[in-house]
Design an enzyme around this catalytic site. Structure first.
Site, PDB file in Angstrom:
ATOM      1  N   PHE A 191      11.159   5.610  -4.331  1.00  0.00           N
ATOM      2  CA  PHE A 191      10.050   5.926  -5.234  1.00  0.00           C
ATOM      3  C   PHE A 191       9.889   4.885  -6.343  1.00  0.00           C
ATOM      4  O   PHE A 191       9.642   5.221  -7.499  1.00  0.00           O
ATOM      5  CB  PHE A 191      10.213   7.325  -5.835  1.00  0.00           C
ATOM      6  CG  PHE A 191      10.689   8.356  -4.855  1.00  0.00           C
ATOM      7  CD1 PHE A 191       9.954   8.650  -3.723  1.00  0.00           C
ATOM      8  CD2 PHE A 191      11.904   8.997  -5.027  1.00  0.00           C
ATOM      9  CE1 PHE A 191      10.400   9.583  -2.798  1.00  0.00           C
ATOM     10  CE2 PHE A 191      12.359   9.928  -4.118  1.00  0.00           C
ATOM     11  CZ  PHE A 191      11.600  10.224  -2.999  1.00  0.00           C
ATOM     12  N   CYS A 192      10.069   3.631  -5.986  1.00  0.00           N
ATOM     13  CA  CYS A 192       9.912   2.501  -6.919  1.00  0.00           C
ATOM     14  C   CYS A 192      10.856   2.580  -8.108  1.00  0.00           C
ATOM     15  O   CYS A 192      10.552   2.096  -9.203  1.00  0.00           O
ATOM     16  CB  CYS A 192       8.461   2.380  -7.396  1.00  0.00           C
ATOM     17  SG  CYS A 192       7.322   2.061  -6.042  1.00  0.00           S
TER      18      CYS A 192
END
Length: 110
Positions: A28-29
């Protein structure tokens, strides 16, 4: 057998389900938070890259029996109860029943 199911496999199965489910997968970055949540040390991350070429955003979801990311289902203002039901049915159908993850005789529903 208690081995992890990779986020990439879950994502692909969810996309093929009816209705198709859209899940967020990977880190998720936020690789630092992912590393901490998965209890991966700096050496683990380095070895994942050196042995498998694992980088953020690829499809190496399990390396040496250890997950490299997670799965997130999000619900928002436009979600309805049927969205949650579809997710629960998918998980039960693909993972609980298939792998016998829950001993239904040992679970109390009262």
């Amino acid at each position: 057998d208690n081995s992890p199911v990779g986020y990439n496999e879950v994502s692909k199965l969810a996309a093929l389900d009816h209705p198709p489910l859209q899940l967020r997968t990977g880190c998720f970055c936020n690789p630092g938070a992912c590393q901490e949540a998965l209890h991966l040390g700096d050496e683990d991350v380095k070895n994942n890259f050196l042995t498998s070429g694992h980088v953020c955003g690829d499809h190496h979801d399990v390396i040496d029996s250890n997950p490299t990311g997670a799965i997130r289902a999000s619900f928002g203002k436009g979600s309805i109860w049927e969205d949650l039901d579809a997710l629960v049915v998918f998980i039960e159908k693909m993972f609980v029943k298939k792998y016998g993850l829950v001993d239904h005789d040992a679970v109390s529903y009262e």
